[in-house]
Design a protein around this motif. Structure first.
Motif, PDB file in Angstrom:
ATOM      1  N   HIS A   1      56.318  14.021  86.042  1.00 28.40           N
ATOM      2  CA  HIS A   1      55.677  12.745  85.725  1.00 28.40           C
ATOM      3  C   HIS A   1      56.315  12.078  84.511  1.00 28.40           C
ATOM      4  O   HIS A   1      56.104  10.885  84.291  1.00 28.40           O
ATOM      5  CB  HIS A   1      54.192  12.945  85.449  1.00 28.40           C
ATOM      6  CG  HIS A   1      53.418  13.455  86.623  1.00 28.40           C
ATOM      7  ND1 HIS A   1      52.064  13.622  86.569  1.00 28.40           N
ATOM      8  CD2 HIS A   1      53.769  13.828  87.864  1.00 28.40           C
ATOM      9  CE1 HIS A   1      51.617  14.078  87.735  1.00 28.40           C
ATOM     10  NE2 HIS A   1      52.656  14.221  88.534  1.00 28.40           N
TER      11      HIS A   1
ATOM     12  N   GLU B   1      55.010   7.782  84.449  1.00 28.67           N
ATOM     13  CA  GLU B   1      53.551   7.723  84.466  1.00 28.67           C
ATOM     14  C   GLU B   1      53.028   6.414  85.057  1.00 28.67           C
ATOM     15  O   GLU B   1      52.182   6.431  85.954  1.00 28.67           O
ATOM     16  CB  GLU B   1      52.979   7.922  83.050  1.00 28.67           C
ATOM     17  CG  GLU B   1      53.189   9.303  82.489  1.00 28.67           C
ATOM     18  CD  GLU B   1      54.497   9.483  81.728  1.00 28.67           C
ATOM     19  OE1 GLU B   1      54.684  10.559  81.149  1.00 28.67           O
ATOM     20  OE2 GLU B   1      55.329   8.548  81.714  1.00 28.67           O
TER      21      GLU B   1
ATOM     22  N   LEU C   1      53.706   6.053  88.842  1.00 28.62           N
ATOM     23  CA  LEU C   1      52.841   6.914  89.647  1.00 28.62           C
ATOM     24  C   LEU C   1      51.394   6.435  89.637  1.00 28.62           C
ATOM     25  O   LEU C   1      50.695   6.516  90.651  1.00 28.62           O
ATOM     26  CB  LEU C   1      52.939   8.360  89.156  1.00 28.62           C
ATOM     27  CG  LEU C   1      54.305   9.015  89.352  1.00 28.62           C
ATOM     28  CD1 LEU C   1      54.383  10.337  88.600  1.00 28.62           C
ATOM     29  CD2 LEU C   1      54.604   9.210  90.829  1.00 28.62           C
ATOM     30  N   MET C   2      50.950   5.929  88.494  1.00 28.19           N
ATOM     31  CA  MET C   2      49.581   5.419  88.419  1.00 28.19           C
ATOM     32  C   MET C   2      49.411   4.186  89.300  1.00 28.19           C
ATOM     33  O   MET C   2      48.425   4.069  90.026  1.00 28.19           O
ATOM     34  CB  MET C   2      49.189   5.130  86.970  1.00 28.19           C
ATOM     35  CG  MET C   2      49.019   6.404  86.148  1.00 28.19           C
ATOM     36  SD  MET C   2      48.480   6.076  84.470  1.00 28.19           S
ATOM     37  CE  MET C   2      46.749   5.726  84.771  1.00 28.19           C
TER      38      MET C   2
ATOM     39  N   THR D   1      48.979   7.731  92.727  1.00 28.74           N
ATOM     40  CA  THR D   1      49.200   9.172  92.866  1.00 28.74           C
ATOM     41  C   THR D   1      49.013   9.940  91.563  1.00 28.74           C
ATOM     42  O   THR D   1      49.061  11.169  91.571  1.00 28.74           O
ATOM     43  CB  THR D   1      50.606   9.464  93.421  1.00 28.74           C
ATOM     44  OG1 THR D   1      51.579   8.905  92.535  1.00 28.74           O
ATOM     45  CG2 THR D   1      50.771   8.866  94.819  1.00 28.74           C
ATOM     46  N   LYS D   2      48.801   9.246  90.472  1.00 26.07           N
ATOM     47  CA  LYS D   2      48.536   9.884  89.177  1.00 26.07           C
ATOM     48  C   LYS D   2      47.281   9.252  88.603  1.00 26.07           C
ATOM     49  O   LYS D   2      47.248   8.055  88.350  1.00 26.07           O
ATOM     50  CB  LYS D   2      49.729   9.687  88.231  1.00 26.07           C
ATOM     51  CG  LYS D   2      49.542  10.354  86.875  1.00 26.07           C
ATOM     52  CD  LYS D   2      50.838  10.335  86.099  1.00 26.07           C
ATOM     53  CE  LYS D   2      50.704  11.044  84.765  1.00 26.07           C
ATOM     54  NZ  LYS D   2      50.357  12.448  84.884  1.00 26.07           N
TER      55      LYS D   2
ATOM     56  N   ALA E   1      47.264   9.404  82.460  1.00 23.61           N
ATOM     57  CA  ALA E   1      48.450   9.697  81.657  1.00 23.61           C
ATOM     58  C   ALA E   1      48.014   9.884  80.218  1.00 23.61           C
ATOM     59  O   ALA E   1      47.041   9.261  79.762  1.00 23.61           O
ATOM     60  CB  ALA E   1      49.468   8.567  81.759  1.00 23.61           C
TER      61      ALA E   1
ATOM     62  N   LEU F   1      45.685  15.514  84.557  1.00 28.08           N
ATOM     63  CA  LEU F   1      46.846  14.616  84.600  1.00 28.08           C
ATOM     64  C   LEU F   1      47.391  14.417  86.007  1.00 28.08           C
ATOM     65  O   LEU F   1      48.275  13.591  86.220  1.00 28.08           O
ATOM     66  CB  LEU F   1      47.945  15.145  83.675  1.00 28.08           C
ATOM     67  CG  LEU F   1      47.627  15.057  82.186  1.00 28.08           C
ATOM     68  CD1 LEU F   1      48.611  15.883  81.383  1.00 28.08           C
ATOM     69  CD2 LEU F   1      47.615  13.605  81.719  1.00 28.08           C
ATOM     70  N   GLY F   2      46.893  15.190  86.961  1.00 28.34           N
ATOM     71  CA  GLY F   2      47.292  14.995  88.342  1.00 28.34           C
ATOM     72  C   GLY F   2      48.427  15.878  88.823  1.00 28.34           C
ATOM     73  O   GLY F   2      49.034  15.597  89.855  1.00 28.34           O
ATOM     74  N   TYR F   3      48.729  16.945  88.093  1.00 30.03           N
ATOM     75  CA  TYR F   3      49.770  17.867  88.538  1.00 30.03           C
ATOM     76  C   TYR F   3      49.252  18.768  89.648  1.00 30.03           C
ATOM     77  O   TYR F   3      48.063  19.075  89.713  1.00 30.03           O
ATOM     78  CB  TYR F   3      50.279  18.711  87.361  1.00 30.03           C
ATOM     79  CG  TYR F   3      51.173  17.943  86.433  1.00 30.03           C
ATOM     80  CD1 TYR F   3      52.534  17.849  86.680  1.00 30.03           C
ATOM     81  CD2 TYR F   3      50.658  17.278  85.324  1.00 30.03           C
ATOM     82  CE1 TYR F   3      53.366  17.126  85.835  1.00 30.03           C
ATOM     83  CE2 TYR F   3      51.474  16.550  84.476  1.00 30.03           C
ATOM     84  CZ  TYR F   3      52.826  16.479  84.740  1.00 30.03           C
ATOM     85  OH  TYR F   3      53.642  15.745  83.914  1.00 30.03           O
ATOM     86  N   SER F   4      50.161  19.224  90.493  1.00 31.74           N
ATOM     87  CA  SER F   4      49.789  20.125  91.581  1.00 31.74           C
ATOM     88  C   SER F   4      49.521  21.524  91.022  1.00 31.74           C
ATOM     89  O   SER F   4      49.992  21.881  89.932  1.00 31.74           O
ATOM     90  CB  SER F   4      50.918  20.210  92.611  1.00 31.74           C
ATOM     91  OG  SER F   4      52.018  20.923  92.076  1.00 31.74           O
TER      92      SER F   4
END
Length: 134
Positions: free
Chosen positions: A14, A18, A21-22, A26-27, A30, A113-116
């Motif tokens: 990311h 940021e 992606l936002m 998808t995020k 941040a 933060l939206g990480y897998s």
């Protein structure tokens, strides 16, 4: 970032993306942080038009910490601002030195933060390897 601190491939996807992606949805959040007056890398100008239009929420907090206060800047998608509140609690605890489990907090921050799950696990393994080398 310290030049000696290298992340393995796949971690940090990311970084510097940021806003992109936002805006793609998808995020969800941040976070940017640094000691107060230590850095001018906070992409506020990039986010500003989206904050003004209501597409992104902005929250900033200065948290006292010795020897330097810390500045935290968060952005979240509408409806995801609860993530900022939870992240701020963790940041306050970090600055106060009251974190009970750093790995658990790192994992939760990654989720916020939206990480897998895979990226979070790789990051935690990387931290563990670093501690084992000390």
């Amino acid at each position: 970032m310290d030049d000696d601190f290298e992340l393995p491939p796949g971690i940090g996807p990311h970084n510097d993306r940021e806003l992109e992606l936002m805006l793609a949805g998808t995020k969800p959040m941040a976070m940017f942080s640094d000691a107060v007056h230590a850095s001018d890398y906070f992409p506020e100008a990039d986010f500003a038009p989206h904050v003004k239009a209501g597409r992104i929420i902005r929250v900033e907090e200065i948290i006292p910490k010795e020897p330097y206060d810390m500045r935290y800047l968060f952005y979240a998608l509408p409806g995801e601002d609860w993530r900022i509140e939870e992240a701020l609690v963790m940041c306050r605890n970090l600055c106060a030195g009251t974190v009970k489990d750093h790995d658990a907090d790192s994992a939760r921050m990654g989720e916020l933060l939206g990480y897998s799950a895979q990226d979070i696990t790789a990051f935690l393994e990387h931290l563990q390897r670093g501690r084992n080398q000390e």
